[in-house]
Design an enzyme around this catalytic site. Sequence first.
Site, PDB file in Angstrom:
ATOM      1  N   PRO A  74       1.103  -1.353  -0.065  1.00 22.43           N
ATOM      2  CA  PRO A  74      -0.100  -0.188  -0.017  1.00 22.43           C
ATOM      3  C   PRO A  74       0.799   1.544  -0.280  1.00 22.43           C
ATOM      4  O   PRO A  74       1.612   1.150   0.877  1.00 22.43           O
ATOM      5  CB  PRO A  74      -0.749  -0.554   0.702  1.00 22.43           C
ATOM      6  CG  PRO A  74      -0.741  -1.840   1.867  1.00 22.43           C
ATOM      7  CD  PRO A  74      -0.301  -2.325   0.521  1.00 22.43           C
ATOM      8  N   CYS A  75       0.439   2.226  -0.553  1.00 20.01           N
ATOM      9  CA  CYS A  75       0.916   3.187  -0.831  1.00 20.01           C
ATOM     10  C   CYS A  75       0.634   5.172  -0.502  1.00 20.01           C
ATOM     11  O   CYS A  75       1.251   6.265  -1.114  1.00 20.01           O
ATOM     12  CB  CYS A  75       1.679   3.405  -2.920  1.00 20.01           C
ATOM     13  SG  CYS A  75      -0.097   3.316  -3.666  1.00 20.01           S
ATOM     14  N   GLN A  76      -0.256   4.135   0.510  1.00 16.31           N
ATOM     15  CA  GLN A  76      -0.611   6.409   0.739  1.00 16.31           C
ATOM     16  C   GLN A  76       0.376   6.830   1.515  1.00 16.31           C
ATOM     17  O   GLN A  76      -0.091   8.342   1.077  1.00 16.31           O
ATOM     18  CB  GLN A  76      -2.394   5.574   1.899  1.00 16.31           C
ATOM     19  CG  GLN A  76      -3.377   5.307   0.677  1.00 16.31           C
ATOM     20  CD  GLN A  76      -2.836   3.729   1.278  1.00 16.31           C
ATOM     21  OE1 GLN A  76      -1.967   2.502   1.327  1.00 16.31           O
ATOM     22  NE2 GLN A  76      -3.906   3.227   1.035  1.00 16.31           N
ATOM     23  N   PHE A  78       3.138   7.126   0.238  1.00 16.51           N
ATOM     24  CA  PHE A  78       4.339   8.320  -0.753  1.00 16.51           C
ATOM     25  C   PHE A  78       3.320   9.224  -1.579  1.00 16.51           C
ATOM     26  O   PHE A  78       4.244   9.525  -2.852  1.00 16.51           O
ATOM     27  CB  PHE A  78       4.612   6.827  -1.403  1.00 16.51           C
ATOM     28  CG  PHE A  78       5.548   6.279  -0.880  1.00 16.51           C
ATOM     29  CD1 PHE A  78       6.384   6.359   0.149  1.00 16.51           C
ATOM     30  CD2 PHE A  78       5.174   4.478  -0.985  1.00 16.51           C
ATOM     31  CE1 PHE A  78       7.347   5.076   0.681  1.00 16.51           C
ATOM     32  CE2 PHE A  78       6.563   3.733  -0.289  1.00 16.51           C
ATOM     33  CZ  PHE A  78       7.148   4.286   0.588  1.00 16.51           C
ATOM     34  N   SER A  79       2.177   8.657  -1.881  1.00 17.72           N
ATOM     35  CA  SER A  79       1.282   8.852  -2.722  1.00 17.72           C
ATOM     36  C   SER A  79       0.380  10.543  -2.954  1.00 17.72           C
ATOM     37  O   SER A  79       0.648  10.911  -1.769  1.00 17.72           O
ATOM     38  CB  SER A  79       0.270   8.170  -2.387  1.00 17.72           C
ATOM     39  OG  SER A  79      -1.011   8.781  -3.495  1.00 17.72           O
TER      40      SER A  79
END
Length: 324
Positions: A74-76, A78-79
């Site tokens: 899950p990339c939240q 970095f996003s």
Amino acid sequence: MKCVDLFAGCGGLSLGFEKAGYDVLAAFDYWQPAIDVYKENFTHPIFNQDLTNEIEAIGKIRAYPPDLIMGGPPCQDFSSAGKRDITQGRADLTYHFANIICAIKPKWFVMENVEQIKKSHILTDVVEQFSNAGYGLTAVILDASFCKVPQARTRFFMVGHLGDSHNQLTNTIRKNLSEKQMTIRDYLGNQLGVELYYRHPRNYNRRGVFTIDEPSPTVRGVNRPVPKGYKLNTCDPVDADLEKVRPLTTIERSYIQTFPSDFKFSGTKTNLEQMIGNAVPVNLGTFIANAIAEYCAYGAINDSLFDDIMPFVLPNKTLNRMSY
């Protein structure tokens, strides 16, 4: 090649690899709504597994065992759609993914994330960890619209091959990129029944109305109606009639993510929007899977000129060196 999918979500990466002829044996995720959708669409098992519990997860994965492990931690954190705060904890899942890979040591791994990960020390850390474990790494940033996806979605991929040199897949990936971006009309024709549609901007300085004769912007985990009083942005099509413009439906957004029409989605609208927005586009997964298969069959194309640092493939097909 036998595969296991970590952080599988509703199955975009799994389906993409299956389309390329890979044998997906099992999947793992920790969000029940996505697991329920995954179960409806695949015959192999998906486990509700907290992947931060590495010992337990490694034991289950080793039971197969896979030739390739893939996953998009899950990339939240970095996003650009999130707060970009890598202290919040979700970014740590990238470390857990790397620890699992280096413990099991499959022949291949594929890691997907948002482009912004390249600015994080976490990427530097896992590159060193994978390299020390003996993996040759190819790292690319791809615009999905050059990979048979009607969406200008930019994503980072790292492919690791045990015992190989770095950058071995770079030229194969470059060669396989389309010459032009895929538009919604290219992919779906007039199936949507609209020429223009609304996609809510992050702020009203950005456009909100798009045509099907261009790639969709990135499908996100939220989908809002046209606000009352919305005024056309100078970037919006000048002849847009807001009375006739609507957002795409949840299922239409799944088509933009290249899920097929027979893929079964069930659950609340909020959950479905989230899992569709988080998914790896199916055709983007197939693009990466095909590059690996081509390398396995034919080897590297014109051995990469870059030995010391990894290049990134950019949407315009140029190479850009990047120091970690």
